[in-house]
Design a protein around this motif. Sequence first.
Motif, PDB file in Angstrom:
ATOM      1  N   THR A 141       9.983  -9.442   3.163  1.00  0.00           N
ATOM      2  CA  THR A 141       8.760  -8.755   2.749  1.00  0.00           C
ATOM      3  C   THR A 141       7.929  -9.643   1.839  1.00  0.00           C
ATOM      4  OG1 THR A 141       9.806  -6.574   2.902  1.00  0.00           O
ATOM      5  CG2 THR A 141       7.852  -6.749   1.501  1.00  0.00           C
ATOM      6  N   LEU A 142       6.639  -9.627   2.058  1.00  0.00           N
ATOM      7  CA  LEU A 142       5.648 -10.237   1.166  1.00  0.00           C
ATOM      8  C   LEU A 142       4.761  -9.123   0.650  1.00  0.00           C
ATOM      9  CD1 LEU A 142       3.548 -13.434   1.639  1.00  0.00           C
ATOM     10  CD2 LEU A 142       2.365 -11.267   1.330  1.00  0.00           C
ATOM     11  N   ALA A 143       4.460  -9.106  -0.636  1.00  0.00           N
ATOM     12  CA  ALA A 143       3.632  -8.060  -1.231  1.00  0.00           C
ATOM     13  C   ALA A 143       2.239  -8.587  -1.521  1.00  0.00           C
ATOM     14  CB  ALA A 143       4.270  -7.524  -2.515  1.00  0.00           C
ATOM     15  N   VAL A 144       1.236  -7.777  -1.213  1.00  0.00           N
ATOM     16  CA  VAL A 144      -0.160  -8.100  -1.488  1.00  0.00           C
ATOM     17  C   VAL A 144      -0.671  -7.114  -2.527  1.00  0.00           C
ATOM     18  CG1 VAL A 144      -2.481  -8.325  -0.536  1.00  0.00           C
ATOM     19  CG2 VAL A 144      -0.510  -8.998   0.849  1.00  0.00           C
ATOM     20  N   LEU A 145      -1.070  -7.630  -3.690  1.00  0.00           N
ATOM     21  CA  LEU A 145      -1.682  -6.800  -4.732  1.00  0.00           C
ATOM     22  C   LEU A 145      -3.185  -6.895  -4.589  1.00  0.00           C
ATOM     23  CD1 LEU A 145       0.455  -7.760  -7.879  1.00  0.00           C
ATOM     24  CD2 LEU A 145       0.937  -6.048  -6.120  1.00  0.00           C
ATOM     25  N   VAL A 146      -3.850  -5.757  -4.419  1.00  0.00           N
ATOM     26  CA  VAL A 146      -5.284  -5.721  -4.150  1.00  0.00           C
ATOM     27  C   VAL A 146      -6.023  -5.157  -5.353  1.00  0.00           C
ATOM     28  CG1 VAL A 146      -7.099  -4.838  -2.623  1.00  0.00           C
ATOM     29  CG2 VAL A 146      -4.846  -5.407  -1.690  1.00  0.00           C
ATOM     30  N   GLY A 147      -7.037  -5.887  -5.804  1.00  0.00           N
ATOM     31  CA  GLY A 147      -7.905  -5.419  -6.877  1.00  0.00           C
ATOM     32  C   GLY A 147      -9.350  -5.608  -6.476  1.00  0.00           C
ATOM     33  N   SER A 148     -10.212  -4.750  -6.947  1.00  0.00           N
ATOM     34  CA  SER A 148     -11.620  -4.797  -6.549  1.00  0.00           C
ATOM     35  C   SER A 148     -12.480  -5.441  -7.618  1.00  0.00           C
ATOM     36  CB  SER A 148     -12.132  -3.380  -6.267  1.00  0.00           C
ATOM     37  OG  SER A 148     -13.535  -3.386  -6.106  1.00  0.00           O
ATOM     38  N   ALA A 149     -13.398  -6.307  -7.170  1.00  0.00           N
ATOM     39  CA  ALA A 149     -14.328  -6.967  -8.089  1.00  0.00           C
ATOM     40  C   ALA A 149     -15.403  -6.026  -8.601  1.00  0.00           C
ATOM     41  CB  ALA A 149     -14.984  -8.166  -7.387  1.00  0.00           C
ATOM     42  N   GLU A 150     -15.460  -4.811  -8.098  1.00  0.00           N
ATOM     43  CA  GLU A 150     -16.502  -3.892  -8.548  1.00  0.00           C
ATOM     44  C   GLU A 150     -16.268  -3.431  -9.985  1.00  0.00           C
ATOM     45  OE1 GLU A 150     -16.356   0.364  -7.128  1.00  0.00           O
ATOM     46  OE2 GLU A 150     -14.905  -0.510  -5.746  1.00  0.00           O
ATOM     47  N   ALA A 151     -15.033  -3.570 -10.476  1.00  0.00           N
ATOM     48  CA  ALA A 151     -14.739  -3.151 -11.849  1.00  0.00           C
ATOM     49  C   ALA A 151     -13.897  -4.229 -12.526  1.00  0.00           C
ATOM     50  CB  ALA A 151     -14.007  -1.812 -11.847  1.00  0.00           C
ATOM     51  N   PRO A 152     -14.491  -5.382 -12.858  1.00  0.00           N
ATOM     52  CA  PRO A 152     -13.704  -6.468 -13.439  1.00  0.00           C
ATOM     53  C   PRO A 152     -13.072  -6.117 -14.770  1.00  0.00           C
ATOM     54  CG  PRO A 152     -16.064  -6.948 -13.557  1.00  0.00           C
ATOM     55  CD  PRO A 152     -15.908  -5.756 -12.668  1.00  0.00           C
ATOM     56  N   TRP A 153     -13.663  -5.182 -15.512  1.00  0.00           N
ATOM     57  CA  TRP A 153     -13.107  -4.773 -16.805  1.00  0.00           C
ATOM     58  C   TRP A 153     -11.745  -4.085 -16.642  1.00  0.00           C
ATOM     59  CZ3 TRP A 153     -17.751  -3.387 -14.700  1.00  0.00           C
ATOM     60  CH2 TRP A 153     -17.791  -2.151 -14.036  1.00  0.00           C
ATOM     61  N   LEU A 180      -1.435 -15.583   5.168  1.00  0.00           N
ATOM     62  CA  LEU A 180      -0.335 -14.639   5.292  1.00  0.00           C
ATOM     63  C   LEU A 180       0.607 -15.033   6.429  1.00  0.00           C
ATOM     64  CD1 LEU A 180      -2.175 -11.227   4.750  1.00  0.00           C
ATOM     65  CD2 LEU A 180      -0.753 -12.472   3.113  1.00  0.00           C
ATOM     66  N   LEU A 181       0.035 -15.448   7.571  1.00  0.00           N
ATOM     67  CA  LEU A 181       0.877 -15.878   8.697  1.00  0.00           C
ATOM     68  C   LEU A 181       1.612 -17.170   8.358  1.00  0.00           C
ATOM     69  CD1 LEU A 181      -1.415 -15.123  11.785  1.00  0.00           C
ATOM     70  CD2 LEU A 181       0.323 -13.679  10.703  1.00  0.00           C
ATOM     71  N   HIS A 182       0.990 -17.999   7.546  1.00  0.00           N
ATOM     72  CA  HIS A 182       1.649 -19.218   7.085  1.00  0.00           C
ATOM     73  C   HIS A 182       2.875 -18.877   6.241  1.00  0.00           C
ATOM     74  CE1 HIS A 182       2.333 -23.020   5.036  1.00  0.00           C
ATOM     75  NE2 HIS A 182       2.040 -22.460   3.876  1.00  0.00           N
ATOM     76  N   ARG A 183       2.728 -17.940   5.328  1.00  0.00           N
ATOM     77  CA  ARG A 183       3.845 -17.591   4.447  1.00  0.00           C
ATOM     78  C   ARG A 183       4.938 -16.834   5.203  1.00  0.00           C
ATOM     79  NH1 ARG A 183       3.085 -17.729  -1.097  1.00  0.00           N
ATOM     80  NH2 ARG A 183       5.348 -17.406  -1.080  1.00  0.00           N
ATOM     81  N   VAL A 184       4.548 -15.917   6.076  1.00  0.00           N
ATOM     82  CA  VAL A 184       5.537 -15.064   6.742  1.00  0.00           C
ATOM     83  C   VAL A 184       6.221 -15.775   7.906  1.00  0.00           C
ATOM     84  CG1 VAL A 184       5.876 -12.914   8.016  1.00  0.00           C
ATOM     85  CG2 VAL A 184       4.355 -12.956   6.042  1.00  0.00           C
TER      86      VAL A 184
END
Length: 348
Positions: A88-100, A273-277
């Motif tokens: 398993t590889l985990a992807v943490l997603v954050g949005s630039a709409e709220a940088p604070w 992602l395909l490179h890592r997996v």
Amino acid sequence: MLGDIGSGKTALVSRLRGGDDNPRRGHGLEYHCLEVSAADTSGAGSVGGVGGVSIEGDTRLGVWVLDGDPRHQNLLRFALPKAAYQHTLAVLVGSAEAPWALLDSLQQWADILNRHVDRLGLDPDEVKEARESLVRQFVDYAEPEVEGVDGAGNATSPVAAPTPPQPLVVDAGHLRRPGAAAANPLHPPADPDKVALPLPDGVFTCNSGVPLVVVITKADLMAGSLERDFDYKEEQFDYLQYHLRMFCLKYGAALVYTSAREDRNCSLLRQYLLHRVYGLPCQQPAYVLERDCVFVPAGWDSPAKAALLLAGGPAAALAQSPYHEVLPKPSGSGAAANLAGAAAATSG
């Protein structure tokens, strides 16, 4: 794939699958598949086709997307059971709409993932092996040579003539060359002939054994509402990138800025992602020059490199300032409405 509600996870997966701009959103825990075929190796090898590969047959990369409400974290037991730990590889997603709120959001989901891994009841030797393999990959990272220029921008020798692609076959979810033993690119075995290099101070201090990729979505808002409506300056974007890169260094993670609306870096993210997996080639070097188009593969960065963002000019004055003072949350209903409207227009 973990991230807050509205962070753009579903839209991002749709882009990774080659889908439309208006994907259907689920609840709780979504499951998607990325079709992996010979098309994913077209031009993915070294320049001129050197070291290229081709895939015989098709395979699918399963993608679990957890609901952005942390109360659904118990569903991780389906996405990451004990048997899937090393696959398993985990992807943490954050949005630039709220940088604070970006760092707090990423930290929350990293903590949720780490707590889940701790509860799996894994064999300590298995966890130790997984952690050590990630450290080896990090310190052994080498910048690819592209179009006669190496990772440091120096001219290299002329590229050799193309060689025929090496075929890969699908074997138990992994890709391997015919006649070769199946291997797990997420956790390759140690090379006994290689000398183990030390990690820089402050790097990979948090290591669950699960490889991480941090994805910042809606990067088009940096040149849009954040700059236009909230008067964000270049030094604030540099400050943000610095802290994101330091967060990634703590977890040994890669960092990719994307925009599903403008289809920016989505293909690159898929390739990485395909490179890592699967171990497929990824010939894109690190890129950190544009505020909204950043790519930092795991192993390229260091605290010294990241510190260059705050080493001179207006950004230097912000180096010791608290995060929430440099990137304050806009106040007033008008500001909130402007940001919400811009975020809705980007949809990921």
